[in-house]
Design an enzyme around this catalytic site. Structure first.
Site, mmCIF file in Angstrom:
data_model
loop_
_atom_site.group_PDB
_atom_site.id
_atom_site.type_symbol
_atom_site.label_atom_id
_atom_site.label_comp_id
_atom_site.label_asym_id
_atom_site.label_seq_id
_atom_site.Cartn_x
_atom_site.Cartn_y
_atom_site.Cartn_z
ATOM 1 N N HIS A 3 -12.002 -12.201 -3.044
ATOM 2 C CA HIS A 3 -11.498 -13.576 -3.126
ATOM 3 C C HIS A 3 -12.117 -14.439 -2.034
ATOM 4 C CE1 HIS A 3 -7.497 -12.032 -5.090
ATOM 5 N NE2 HIS A 3 -8.566 -11.480 -5.626
ATOM 6 N N HIS B 284 -10.785 -12.994 -10.696
ATOM 7 C CA HIS B 284 -10.989 -11.801 -11.527
ATOM 8 C C HIS B 284 -11.663 -12.134 -12.854
ATOM 9 C CE1 HIS B 284 -7.372 -9.665 -9.379
ATOM 10 N NE2 HIS B 284 -8.335 -10.006 -8.552
ATOM 11 N N HIS C 48 4.806 -9.536 -7.000
ATOM 12 C CA HIS C 48 3.645 -8.665 -7.225
ATOM 13 C C HIS C 48 4.014 -7.214 -6.927
ATOM 14 C CE1 HIS C 48 -0.449 -7.266 -7.396
ATOM 15 N NE2 HIS C 48 -0.960 -8.485 -7.454
ATOM 16 N N GLU D 64 -1.950 -8.512 -15.091
ATOM 17 C CA GLU D 64 -2.955 -9.362 -14.441
ATOM 18 C C GLU D 64 -4.335 -9.106 -15.045
ATOM 19 O OE1 GLU D 64 -2.714 -9.489 -10.178
ATOM 20 O OE2 GLU D 64 -4.621 -10.552 -9.982
ATOM 21 N N TYR E 173 -0.144 -2.362 -4.886
ATOM 22 C CA TYR E 173 -1.461 -1.971 -5.413
ATOM 23 C C TYR E 173 -1.530 -0.487 -5.763
ATOM 24 C CZ TYR E 173 -3.208 -6.341 -3.374
ATOM 25 O OH TYR E 173 -3.425 -7.642 -3.056
ATOM 26 N N HIS F 175 -3.311 -16.960 -10.727
ATOM 27 C CA HIS F 175 -3.709 -16.637 -9.357
ATOM 28 C C HIS F 175 -4.949 -17.475 -9.097
ATOM 29 C CE1 HIS F 175 -1.688 -12.399 -8.949
ATOM 30 N NE2 HIS F 175 -0.834 -13.395 -8.807
ATOM 31 N N ARG G 126 0.820 -1.221 0.000
ATOM 32 C CA ARG G 126 0.000 0.000 0.000
ATOM 33 C C ARG G 126 0.852 1.268 0.000
ATOM 34 N NH1 ARG G 126 -4.877 -1.512 -0.794
ATOM 35 N NH2 ARG G 126 -5.338 -3.588 -0.048
ATOM 36 N N ASP H 208 -14.376 -8.442 -7.239
ATOM 37 C CA ASP H 208 -13.023 -8.747 -6.779
ATOM 38 C C ASP H 208 -12.955 -9.018 -5.271
ATOM 39 O OD1 ASP H 208 -10.319 -9.171 -6.578
ATOM 40 O OD2 ASP H 208 -9.730 -7.125 -7.110
ATOM 41 N N GLU I 60 -4.273 -16.612 -3.442
ATOM 42 C CA GLU I 60 -4.452 -15.276 -2.829
ATOM 43 C C GLU I 60 -5.768 -15.293 -2.072
ATOM 44 O OE1 GLU I 60 -4.414 -13.115 -6.628
ATOM 45 O OE2 GLU I 60 -2.564 -12.175 -5.944
ATOM 46 N N HIS J 276 -0.957 -4.919 -11.683
ATOM 47 C CA HIS J 276 -2.290 -4.541 -12.131
ATOM 48 C C HIS J 276 -2.090 -3.428 -13.147
ATOM 49 C CE1 HIS J 276 -4.183 -5.925 -8.041
ATOM 50 N NE2 HIS J 276 -3.546 -6.882 -8.675
ATOM 51 N N ASP K 265 -5.983 -14.570 -13.269
ATOM 52 C CA ASP K 265 -6.549 -14.635 -11.911
ATOM 53 C C ASP K 265 -7.969 -15.200 -12.022
ATOM 54 O OD1 ASP K 265 -8.056 -13.831 -9.531
ATOM 55 O OD2 ASP K 265 -6.289 -12.653 -8.983
HETATM 56 ZN ZN ZN Z 1 -8.181 -9.668 -6.624
HETATM 57 FE FE FE Z 2 -4.593 -11.706 -8.322
HETATM 58 FE FE FE Z 3 -3.106 -8.866 -8.077
#
Ligand code: ZN
Ligand code: FE
Ligand code: FE
Length: 274
Positions: free
Chosen positions: A225, A178, A66, A141, A69, A210, A36, A223, A255, A106, A175
């Site tokens: 999970h 997603h 990764h 992704e 975000y 993912h 973050r 989104d 994830e 992303h 993913d």
């Molecule tokens: Zn996600």
């Molecule tokens: Fe993912």
């Molecule tokens: Fe991701």
């Protein structure tokens, strides 16, 4: 199969390698820096070398790092976009300490500028940061299409790839949550979804999965999970996904909402399905 989950990078590479083994994993994902924020941990060469030994001895699959975000390559604000470029450049340098792995990000959120503009900006950033000599493959992704996310369908990812000169350095991370949330029916028509991926992007670009169940129904663009087998995708479809010939040799990264013990159980469960 290659399976793993997200691990904390705070104790370094060797610690992640050992933790992966404890969890029954033979690959893993980690945030290259605070997910973050932006700060990155200093790389200690000795720590990386210990990890490379472990990875070779245990025959780990490719890692799927990764990006944070907060990174938005198509931000309207110039300073946020500049920050994304700097993070990408620095992360790609750091990735070369563990050569030949994957770096997933992303694509971005266009925040009202429109997907076309977003796609152009993302490609422009990739054209700035990709280098012919890098051994890392950068993965875009597949996104759920929450808010103004770019990459909400296969066509948008293809449009980005088409605009990148060094696109031999690009791949896609599939993913499952997603893609399902984005409206692709991986439950009733997995073959059809992968055929469409092949037609639009090309299956040779699909480098990692993912593996996530979804709290919501197909096309929800939410989104959220869920643990494997406990969501709207469900156990039977998950079994088909991990065994599909187009996917089975790729790294599968969980994830899912789990603590360490939960990940160990989930990894054991999935391995028992084969
Ligand atoms: Zn996600
Ligand atoms: Fe993912
Ligand atoms: Fe991701």
């Amino acid at each position: 199969m290659y399976i793993g989950c997200h691990l904390s990078a705070s104790k370094g590479y060797k610690a992640m390698g050992n933790q992966a083994i404890e969890l029954g994993a033979n690959t893993f994902a980690f945030f290259t820096r605070n997910p973050r924020g932006g700060s990155a941990k200093e790389i200690v060469e000795k720590d990386v070398l210990s990890f490379l030994d472990i990875a070779e001895k245990e025959q780990f699959g490719k890692l799927v790092a990764h990006a944070p975000y907060t990174m938005n390559a198509c931000a309207e604000k110039e300073n946020i976009r500049q920050f994304a470029i700097e993070m990408l450049e620095d992360d790609l340098k750091r990735m070369e300490y563990t050569p030949g792995n994957y770096y997933n990000f992303h694509p971005g959120s266009h925040v009202g500028q429109g997907a076309e503009k977003g796609i152009e900006m993302i490609a422009e950033v990739l054209n700035m940061v990709l280098k012919p000599e890098q051994s890392t493959i950068v993965l875009l992704e597949t996104m759920a299409g929450k808010g103004s996310e770019v990459g909400r369908n296969f066509e948008e990812l293809r449009e980005i790839i088409d605009r990148v000169e060094l696109n031999s350095k690009l791949g896609v991370c599939f993913d499952t949550c997603h893609v399902w949330d984005g409206g692709y029916d991986v439950v009733n028509n997995l073959d059809g979804v992968l055929d469409e991926f092949d037609r639009v992007i090309g299956l040779h670009r699909l480098k990692a999965i993912h593996l996530n169940d979804s709290m919501n129904d197909i096309g929800s663009h939410k989104d959220r999970h869920q643990k494997i087998g406990e969501g709207h995708i469900g156990e039977a479809a998950m079994k088909r996904i991990i065994a599909h010939p187009a996917l089975k040799d790729k790294p599968f990264i969980l994830e899912t909402p789990n603590d360490e013990a939960g990940y160990a159980r989930e990894i054991a469960m999935i391995k028992s399905w084969l």
